[in-house]
Write a protein that holds these residues in place. Structure first.
Motif, PDB file in Angstrom:
ATOM      1  N   GLU A  60       0.830  -1.214   0.000  1.00  7.04           N
ATOM      2  CA  GLU A  60       0.000   0.000   0.000  1.00  7.04           C
ATOM      3  C   GLU A  60       0.862   1.261   0.000  1.00  7.04           C
ATOM      4  OE1 GLU A  60      -2.297  -0.825   3.477  1.00  7.04           O
ATOM      5  OE2 GLU A  60      -3.745  -2.106   2.413  1.00  7.04           O
ATOM      6  N   ARG A  61       2.016   1.190   0.642  1.00  6.90           N
ATOM      7  CA  ARG A  61       2.928   2.338   0.631  1.00  6.90           C
ATOM      8  C   ARG A  61       3.446   2.609  -0.776  1.00  6.90           C
ATOM      9  NH1 ARG A  61       8.210   1.507   4.040  1.00  6.90           N
ATOM     10  NH2 ARG A  61       8.697   0.308   2.155  1.00  6.90           N
ATOM     11  N   GLU A  62       3.691   1.523  -1.545  1.00  6.90           N
ATOM     12  CA  GLU A  62       4.113   1.721  -2.930  1.00  6.90           C
ATOM     13  C   GLU A  62       3.028   2.419  -3.736  1.00  6.90           C
ATOM     14  OE1 GLU A  62       7.386   0.894  -4.277  1.00  6.90           O
ATOM     15  OE2 GLU A  62       7.518   1.000  -2.089  1.00  6.90           O
ATOM     16  N   VAL A  63       1.776   2.114  -3.466  1.00 12.30           N
ATOM     17  CA  VAL A  63       0.669   2.808  -4.132  1.00 12.30           C
ATOM     18  C   VAL A  63       0.724   4.295  -3.805  1.00 12.30           C
ATOM     19  CG1 VAL A  63      -1.836   3.061  -4.241  1.00 12.30           C
ATOM     20  CG2 VAL A  63      -0.804   0.772  -4.223  1.00 12.30           C
ATOM     21  N   ASP A  64       0.933   4.619  -2.536  1.00  8.42           N
ATOM     22  CA  ASP A  64       1.022   6.025  -2.134  1.00  8.42           C
ATOM     23  C   ASP A  64       2.176   6.729  -2.850  1.00  8.42           C
ATOM     24  OD1 ASP A  64      -1.106   5.625  -0.435  1.00  8.42           O
ATOM     25  OD2 ASP A  64       0.151   5.288   1.348  1.00  8.42           O
ATOM     26  N   HIS A  65       3.324   6.063  -2.934  1.00  8.48           N
ATOM     27  CA  HIS A  65       4.461   6.661  -3.646  1.00  8.48           C
ATOM     28  C   HIS A  65       4.102   6.899  -5.112  1.00  8.48           C
ATOM     29  CE1 HIS A  65       7.491   6.695  -0.549  1.00  8.48           C
ATOM     30  NE2 HIS A  65       7.435   5.387  -0.340  1.00  8.48           N
ATOM     31  N   HIS A  66       3.468   5.918  -5.734  1.00  8.62           N
ATOM     32  CA  HIS A  66       3.124   6.060  -7.153  1.00  8.62           C
ATOM     33  C   HIS A  66       2.163   7.231  -7.371  1.00  8.62           C
ATOM     34  CE1 HIS A  66       2.173   4.928 -11.264  1.00  8.62           C
ATOM     35  NE2 HIS A  66       0.882   4.963 -10.943  1.00  8.62           N
ATOM     36  N   HIS A  97       7.688   0.401  -7.154  1.00 12.10           N
ATOM     37  CA  HIS A  97       7.861  -0.876  -7.850  1.00 12.10           C
ATOM     38  C   HIS A  97       7.888  -1.962  -6.784  1.00 12.10           C
ATOM     39  CE1 HIS A  97       9.980  -2.918 -11.538  1.00 12.10           C
ATOM     40  NE2 HIS A  97       9.141  -3.747 -10.953  1.00 12.10           N
ATOM     41  N   ILE A  98       7.120  -3.017  -6.985  1.00 18.55           N
ATOM     42  CA  ILE A  98       7.134  -4.171  -6.081  1.00 18.55           C
ATOM     43  C   ILE A  98       7.816  -5.326  -6.800  1.00 18.55           C
ATOM     44  CG2 ILE A  98       5.733  -5.857  -4.822  1.00 18.55           C
ATOM     45  CD1 ILE A  98       3.533  -3.668  -4.662  1.00 18.55           C
ATOM     46  N   ARG A  99       8.848  -5.882  -6.167  1.00 11.38           N
ATOM     47  CA  ARG A  99       9.561  -7.040  -6.716  1.00 11.38           C
ATOM     48  C   ARG A  99       9.560  -8.139  -5.661  1.00 11.38           C
ATOM     49  NH1 ARG A  99      12.635  -2.392  -7.862  1.00 11.38           N
ATOM     50  NH2 ARG A  99      13.285  -2.091 -10.046  1.00 11.38           N
ATOM     51  N   ALA A 121      -3.688   0.354  -9.278  1.00 14.72           N
ATOM     52  CA  ALA A 121      -3.297   1.737  -9.018  1.00 14.72           C
ATOM     53  C   ALA A 121      -2.168   2.193  -9.926  1.00 14.72           C
ATOM     54  CB  ALA A 121      -2.896   1.897  -7.554  1.00 14.72           C
ATOM     55  N   GLY A 122      -1.570   1.254 -10.689  1.00 15.20           N
ATOM     56  CA  GLY A 122      -0.500   1.607 -11.614  1.00 15.20           C
ATOM     57  C   GLY A 122       0.886   1.221 -11.176  1.00 15.20           C
ATOM     58  N   VAL A 123       1.022   0.520 -10.041  1.00 15.19           N
ATOM     59  CA  VAL A 123       2.340   0.114  -9.554  1.00 15.19           C
ATOM     60  C   VAL A 123       2.797  -1.128 -10.321  1.00 15.19           C
ATOM     61  CG1 VAL A 123       3.667  -0.686  -7.561  1.00 15.19           C
ATOM     62  CG2 VAL A 123       1.865   1.030  -7.255  1.00 15.19           C
ATOM     63  N   GLU A 140      10.482  -0.242  -4.116  1.00 14.77           N
ATOM     64  CA  GLU A 140      11.204   0.936  -4.604  1.00 14.77           C
ATOM     65  C   GLU A 140      11.179   2.057  -3.590  1.00 14.77           C
ATOM     66  OE1 GLU A 140      13.703   2.389  -7.526  1.00 14.77           O
ATOM     67  OE2 GLU A 140      12.741   0.413  -7.373  1.00 14.77           O
ATOM     68  N   ASN A 141      10.056   2.182  -2.872  1.00 17.00           N
ATOM     69  CA  ASN A 141       9.985   3.047  -1.698  1.00 17.00           C
ATOM     70  C   ASN A 141      10.366   4.492  -2.008  1.00 17.00           C
ATOM     71  OD1 ASN A 141       9.477   3.558   1.045  1.00 17.00           O
ATOM     72  ND2 ASN A 141      11.647   3.269   1.579  1.00 17.00           N
ATOM     73  N   GLY A 142       9.866   5.000  -3.131  1.00 17.84           N
ATOM     74  CA  GLY A 142      10.098   6.402  -3.455  1.00 17.84           C
ATOM     75  C   GLY A 142      11.509   6.726  -3.879  1.00 17.84           C
ATOM     76  N   GLY A 143      12.317   5.692  -4.170  1.00 20.33           N
ATOM     77  CA  GLY A 143      13.694   5.917  -4.591  1.00 20.33           C
ATOM     78  C   GLY A 143      14.723   5.462  -3.581  1.00 20.33           C
TER      79      GLY A 143
END
Length: 705
Positions: free
Chosen positions: A526-532, A539-541, A562-564, A606-609
């Protein structure tokens, strides 16, 4: 497949998702074993490695029937089976499983007979039936039969005084019809093929014949004075999953030993017969064993090709993978291992990095080091001559406090673990058997050492694989060796949780199942969604062995919606449907199978970079997240995080050889590049073999070092 989520709407937990969004777990497992079979079919692989994959396919399928099919059959019989997450009723799951298993087993037999056997023959290795042997070879086997085989055979006849014998699971048998020449009466007899003898008997150098053929050729000696009318080979698979009532008052170890004795008597879930079997004998077997038509598998002989491991072990190095020596650079032998780990976290990648000179060395040196006060260790599986166990015993005998959490219920290793648990206890180790209702599956070592200045420091290993030196040369796994205080505190708390009454649930650098692991991963999705949505990198790997948990899958679907971008590298089962419009367009699923068993688990965000990367023991399965103690550790070293992200990206790259999963559950192998434009058919260059690349990389690093 369509979605009820409106375009542009950001999905949340309350939003509905399609009911048919999950692939069937059992069929997905069979498709994994199909990928193993495709390796056996690959003429580019060394010949004896193809033989090995044929044996692995057979062994895998045995376990699938003993556990998965048997479990579902048992639940149906007790009325506990419910509709699967894929929407199939239990009967539909069994019928589809039977259909796919029949198809794959016939394909497996065909590959052996039509492809691999002729290639073996070209190399001077032959597996022959009795009638194909020379007279000299048959005479040699006549003597062998009298000296070594006949004494261990026990023919059991069925008549009014002798009931139909119990047929043990995984046993190979001969069904024999004999006639009394005086009375013309016919009787059924069963001869068990002794498992203590080689599966394939050497008739002469590099020429073999199935053991059951040798026995069949001498049935007249077993039934002297009788006429052998017909004989057929059959094999039974039984339920061998453990059912332990852990709430009973007696010790778990004693309960497990009793259940292991009962395991041999589980219900039949599969009957394999040679396709030449007569209808009358087959009817007798099915009636006595109480099985349905879908449980019968008619195959070309020989049966039980798991025994091909012995052929794959032949000393023919030119027909195998070239030798590979793991790198010792991660912790060079001329360095002080404790000083090296104090200086910085050490990330090891087996089998490319040596297990012996890293993880095993840490335990062995800790056992011998007078400054070490205590060693704590989890053991899920280990080898019969384990140097890890020997080191723990040495440490206890040297007066160190040694605590070992042994998982007695490690499937099919239960008996070995009982033996090691007793050996450790006798040496003075504190042996703990984990929790009632939970398997201890986390891979942890903790060494407590008093440094020269008098301070206590904790050295830890958190891994993705078992402390098993032999499989460490065959399984791909990761491990983190660290003296970081926050990890040391976390691992100490977790061991206290495993051995005492601690109710610790929050940790600094660990995620631990069953309390926080699933929720911790979903929070990060969900945090990756917020970053996106905020325009930051997202990015989730994921790399794992299996992906089945519905809550995890749904969270990944929502991230995709959400586009991630979501990349999943899975070895085995995957119930997620990738690339489905309106559901998972941003999800890719790949699988890599090869020389080594891909076994590590990695979770990268990816966590915002500022990438966040975890590794550990947990797969994304209900059993791992709900019924096991699992642990993931956060990797903090920037270079190590970058290495792991690059590894994941390399596996997902279109230029890497792998299998790709489509939304309908089919896997497609991508092994060669597309041929150049204007080319006349054929195929392009081989794609990157990631395991071979990593082997070369380690070798280059060793040379350069």
């Amino acid at each position: 497949m369509t979605m009820s989520v409106n375009p542009g709407h950001i999905p949340v937990k309350g939003d509905s998702l399609p009911e048919d969004r999950y692939l069937d777990r059992e069929e997905s497992w069979l498709r994994f074993n199909q990928r193993v079979l495709e390796l056996a079919e690959d003429p580019a692989l060394p010949l004896l490695e193809r033989v090995r994959f044929l044996a692995i396919f057979a062994s895998n399928l045995d376990e699938f029937f003993m556990v998965r099919v048997a479990g579902l059959t048992r639940r149906m019989a007790t009325g506990l089976a419910v509709q699967s997450a894929s929407g199939r009723l239990p009967r539909e799951v069994l019928e589809r499983t039977s259909e796919v298993a029949h198809e794959l087993m016939l394909r497996h037999a065909s590959v052996f007979r039509d492809e691999v056997l002729p290639e073996l023959s070209k190399e001077g290795i032959e597996i022959l039936r009795w009638d194909e042997l020379s007279q000299t070879e048959q005479e040699r086997l006549h003597r062998l039969f009298r000296e070594r085989i006949y004494p261990v055979l026990t023919p059991l006849v069925v008549d009014s005084a002798h009931p139909f014998p119990y047929i043990s699971g995984q046993s190979l048998n001969l069904a024999v019809i004999v006639r009394d020449p005086d009375t013309e009466a016919t009787m059924f007899a069963r001869v068990k093929v002794p498992p203590v003898l080689p599966r394939f008997i050497s008739a002469s150098p590099d020429r073999f014949t199935p053991l059951e053929d040798v026995i069949a050729a001498h049935l007249d000696q077993l039934f002297a004075g009788m006429e052998v009318v017909e004989h057929h080979v059959f094999r039974v698979t039984r339920n061998q999953d453990l059912e332990i009532d852990e709430d009973i008052s007696e010790g778990l170890l004693q309960a497990l030993e009793r259940e292991l004795l009962r395991r041999r008597f589980g219900p039949v879930v599969r009957l394999e017969v040679e396709e030449s079997i007569s209808p009358e004998v087959l009817e007798l077997l099915t009636g006595e064993l109480g099985i349905e038509e879908r449980q019968i598998y008619r195959l070309p002989g020989p049966l039980d090709l798991a025994g091909l491991h012995a052929i794959a072990d032949l000393d023919r190095p030119e027909l195998k993978y070239p030798p590979f020596v793991p790198s010792k650079d991660a912790l060079p032998l001329d360095t002080d291992i404790f000083a090296a780990i104090r200086e910085r976290d050490v990330l090891v990648h087996h089998p490319y990095d040596s297990f012996t000179t890293t993880v095993q060395r840490l335990i062995e040196e800790a056992a011998a080091d007078p400054r070490v006060l205590a060693i704590k260790q989890t053991l899920y599986r280990t080898s019969g001559d384990s140097p890890i166990v020997d080191a723990l015993i040495d440490a206890a005998e040297a007066g160190k406090q040694v605590v070992v959490v042994v998982e007695l219920k490690a499937r099919f290793d239960e008996r070995a673990n009982i033996e090691w648990a007793r050996k450790l206890e006798q040496a003075g180790c504190h042996v703990v058997y984990g929790f009632v209702g939970l398997k201890t599956h986390c891979k942890l070592s903790l060494v407590v050492r008093q440094e020269a200045d008098g301070t206590l420091r904790r050295y830890c290993h958190i891994g993705t694989g078992n402390y098993h030196p032999k499989t460490a040369r065959q399984y791909e796994d990761l491990g983190l060796l660290t003296a970081a205080p926050d990890v040391g505190e976390d691992v100490s708390e977790l061991f206290n949780h495993l051995t005492g009454y601690s109710k610790q649930t929050s940790y600094q650098r660990l995620l631990v199942a069953p309390r926080t692991l699933r929720s911790g991963l979903i929070q990060r999705f969900e945090r990756e969604v917020d970053h996106h949505l905020a325009g930051r990198p997202a990015h989730i790997r994921i790399k794992c062995n299996g992906l089945v948990d519905e809550a995890i899958i749904d969270a990944l679907y929502r991230a995709s919606l959400a586009g991630v971008p979501v990349d999943i590298w899975v070895r085995g089962i995957c119930a997620l449907r990738p690339g489905v419009p309106g559901l998972s367009e941003n999800i890719r699923v790949r699988s890599v199978l090869g020389r080594f068993l891909e076994h590590s688990r990695i979770f990268a965000f990816e966590n915002g970079g500022d990438a966040e990367v975890w590794l550990g023991s947990a797969d994304l399965m209900h059993r791992n997240l709900d019924r096991r103690v699992e642990a993931l550790v956060r990797v903090t070293d920037r270079a190590q995080r970058a290495d792991l992200v690059r590894l994941l990206d390399m596996a997902m790259d279109d230029g890497t050889a792998s299998w790709w999963l489509s939304g309908d559950g089919t896997w497609t192998r991508h092994q060669y590049a597309d041929p150049p434009q204007g080319g006349e058919g054929g195929r392009g260059e081989p794609l990157l073999d990631i395991q071979r690349h990593l082997m070369k990389t380690r070798r280059w690093r060793t040379v350069e070092g």
